[in-house]
Design a protein around this motif. Structure first.
Motif, PDB file in Angstrom:
ATOM      1  N   UNK A 266       0.834  -1.134   0.107  1.00 51.36           N
ATOM      2  CA  UNK A 266       0.082  -0.073   0.073  1.00 51.36           C
ATOM      3  C   UNK A 266       1.072   1.164   0.024  1.00 51.36           C
ATOM      4  N   UNK A 267       1.858   1.360   0.849  1.00 47.83           N
ATOM      5  CA  UNK A 267       2.645   2.265   0.671  1.00 47.83           C
ATOM      6  C   UNK A 267       3.677   2.582  -0.458  1.00 47.83           C
TER       7      UNK A 267
ATOM      8  N   UNK B 105      16.507  10.655   3.120  1.00 45.29           N
ATOM      9  CA  UNK B 105      17.603   9.495   3.141  1.00 45.29           C
ATOM     10  C   UNK B 105      18.515   9.253   2.340  1.00 45.29           C
ATOM     11  N   UNK B 106      19.934   9.050   2.754  1.00 43.26           N
ATOM     12  CA  UNK B 106      20.878   8.912   1.700  1.00 43.26           C
ATOM     13  C   UNK B 106      20.772   7.667   1.019  1.00 43.26           C
ATOM     14  N   UNK B 107      19.904   6.737   1.011  1.00 45.12           N
ATOM     15  CA  UNK B 107      19.764   5.739   0.277  1.00 45.12           C
ATOM     16  C   UNK B 107      18.261   5.228  -0.440  1.00 45.12           C
ATOM     17  N   UNK B 108      17.798   6.299  -1.072  1.00 48.28           N
ATOM     18  CA  UNK B 108      16.484   6.385  -1.738  1.00 48.28           C
ATOM     19  C   UNK B 108      16.210   5.154  -2.641  1.00 48.28           C
ATOM     20  N   UNK B 109      15.139   4.568  -2.390  1.00 48.53           N
ATOM     21  CA  UNK B 109      14.859   3.257  -3.314  1.00 48.53           C
ATOM     22  C   UNK B 109      13.627   3.701  -4.120  1.00 48.53           C
ATOM     23  N   UNK B 110      12.660   4.429  -3.739  1.00 47.88           N
ATOM     24  CA  UNK B 110      11.300   4.692  -4.435  1.00 47.88           C
ATOM     25  C   UNK B 110      10.761   5.951  -3.847  1.00 47.88           C
TER      26      UNK B 110
ATOM     27  N   UNK C 143      13.869   4.805   1.379  1.00 52.00           N
ATOM     28  CA  UNK C 143      14.716   3.586   1.445  1.00 52.00           C
ATOM     29  C   UNK C 143      13.912   2.408   1.443  1.00 52.00           C
ATOM     30  N   UNK C 144      14.716   1.219   1.444  1.00 50.53           N
ATOM     31  CA  UNK C 144      14.147  -0.122   1.376  1.00 50.53           C
ATOM     32  C   UNK C 144      13.742  -0.275   2.996  1.00 50.53           C
ATOM     33  N   UNK C 145      14.398   0.503   3.914  1.00 44.99           N
ATOM     34  CA  UNK C 145      14.297   0.256   5.228  1.00 44.99           C
ATOM     35  C   UNK C 145      12.772   0.980   5.331  1.00 44.99           C
ATOM     36  N   UNK C 146      12.356   1.660   4.660  1.00 42.67           N
ATOM     37  CA  UNK C 146      11.094   2.346   4.969  1.00 42.67           C
ATOM     38  C   UNK C 146       9.852   1.217   4.904  1.00 42.67           C
ATOM     39  N   UNK C 147      10.072   0.596   3.737  1.00 45.99           N
ATOM     40  CA  UNK C 147       8.940  -0.449   3.460  1.00 45.99           C
ATOM     41  C   UNK C 147       9.189  -1.549   4.455  1.00 45.99           C
ATOM     42  N   UNK C 148      10.447  -2.018   4.864  1.00 47.83           N
ATOM     43  CA  UNK C 148      10.527  -3.090   6.023  1.00 47.83           C
ATOM     44  C   UNK C 148       9.931  -2.488   7.180  1.00 47.83           C
ATOM     45  N   UNK C 149      10.129  -1.140   7.477  1.00 53.78           N
ATOM     46  CA  UNK C 149       9.564  -0.561   8.674  1.00 53.78           C
ATOM     47  C   UNK C 149       8.135  -0.768   8.770  1.00 53.78           C
ATOM     48  N   UNK C 150       7.384  -0.497   7.584  1.00 56.39           N
ATOM     49  CA  UNK C 150       6.048  -0.565   7.358  1.00 56.39           C
ATOM     50  C   UNK C 150       5.686  -1.815   7.592  1.00 56.39           C
TER      51      UNK C 150
END
Length: 231
Positions: A123-124, A141-146, A150-157
């Protein structure tokens, strides 16, 4: 169901009043929150439903407050310049959404917290480009993915959504038990509704690639949930 209908109705004027997105977005999310609360109250009573809503609201708000100040668990972002109203710097629309969206995803997942967290992460995929385009939050974030995230955001969600879903299933198991009088889909309909409207919102702001990716991601989530529920 009336709450869901109002949720949909409040999305329809957005193309005619693009500047009103913050107002309409908050109003539609509030309608979804009320719909989720009413759905929960029908199954576990108003007292417990209010407690579950407060738990999810508080957990989502706490994760966002921590995340926007420390970069954990989502990555480096801020709510600077976000439309109000704010709850200690976090837009009210965000914690309202954590309860309603998690309940819908967990219902769609048949009460499986891990799958519910995955559905929220998918969803995010659409929320990030739309909400950053509307100025609700900004990524640095220094490591943007989308869309800057970053990937961390989607893992966090996935993790935060999964934990809230786990709490909902433990404290309100009746929310995820099929009853003969239940309509097919019931509150879980919020997810396919968003699968339609979220890509549409991205098209309106000129994010065509993001709209296509969001449609594919959320469509994948719907297909996966259907497969798992058939097992």
């Amino acid at each position: 169901m009336w709450g869901l209908a109002l949720y949909v109705a409040l999305k329809i004027p957005v193309p005619l009043w693009p500047q009103g997105f913050p107002v309409l977005g908050l109003a539609s999310t509030a309608a979804l929150f009320v719909s989720a609360l009413a759905y929960a109250a029908e199954r576990v009573g108003w007292g417990r439903a209010a407690g579950l809503a407060a738990l999810a609201f508080g957990a989502g708000w706490g994760a966002e407050l921590l995340g926007s100040h420390t970069g954990f668990p989502f990555g480096v972002y801020s709510y600077a310049g976000a439309p109000g109203p704010l709850v200690l710097g976090v837009p009210l629309i965000v914690p309202l959404g954590w309860f309603a969206l998690t309940l819908a995803a967990t219902r769609l997942a048949g009460g499986r917290p891990v799958l519910a967290g995955g559905l929220l992460a998918l969803w995010d995929v659409g929320l990030e480009p739309l909400m950053t385009a509307q100025g609700f939050w900004r990524w640095s974030d220094p490591h943007p993915l989308w869309a800057g995230a970053p990937l961390q955001n989607f893992l966090g969600w996935w993790a935060v959504g999964g934990l809230i879903a786990w709490a909902l299933t433990r404290l309100g198991s009746a929310l995820f038990t099929r009853r003969p009088q239940d309509r097919e889909g019931d509150f879980a309909l919020a997810y396919p509704i968003e699968t339609f409207f979220l890509p549409g919102g991205l098209v309106l702001v000129g994010r065509y690639v993001e709209a296509a990716v969001t449609l594919l991601a959320m469509g994948l989530g719907l297909g996966l949930a259907r497969l798992v529920r058939r097992e």
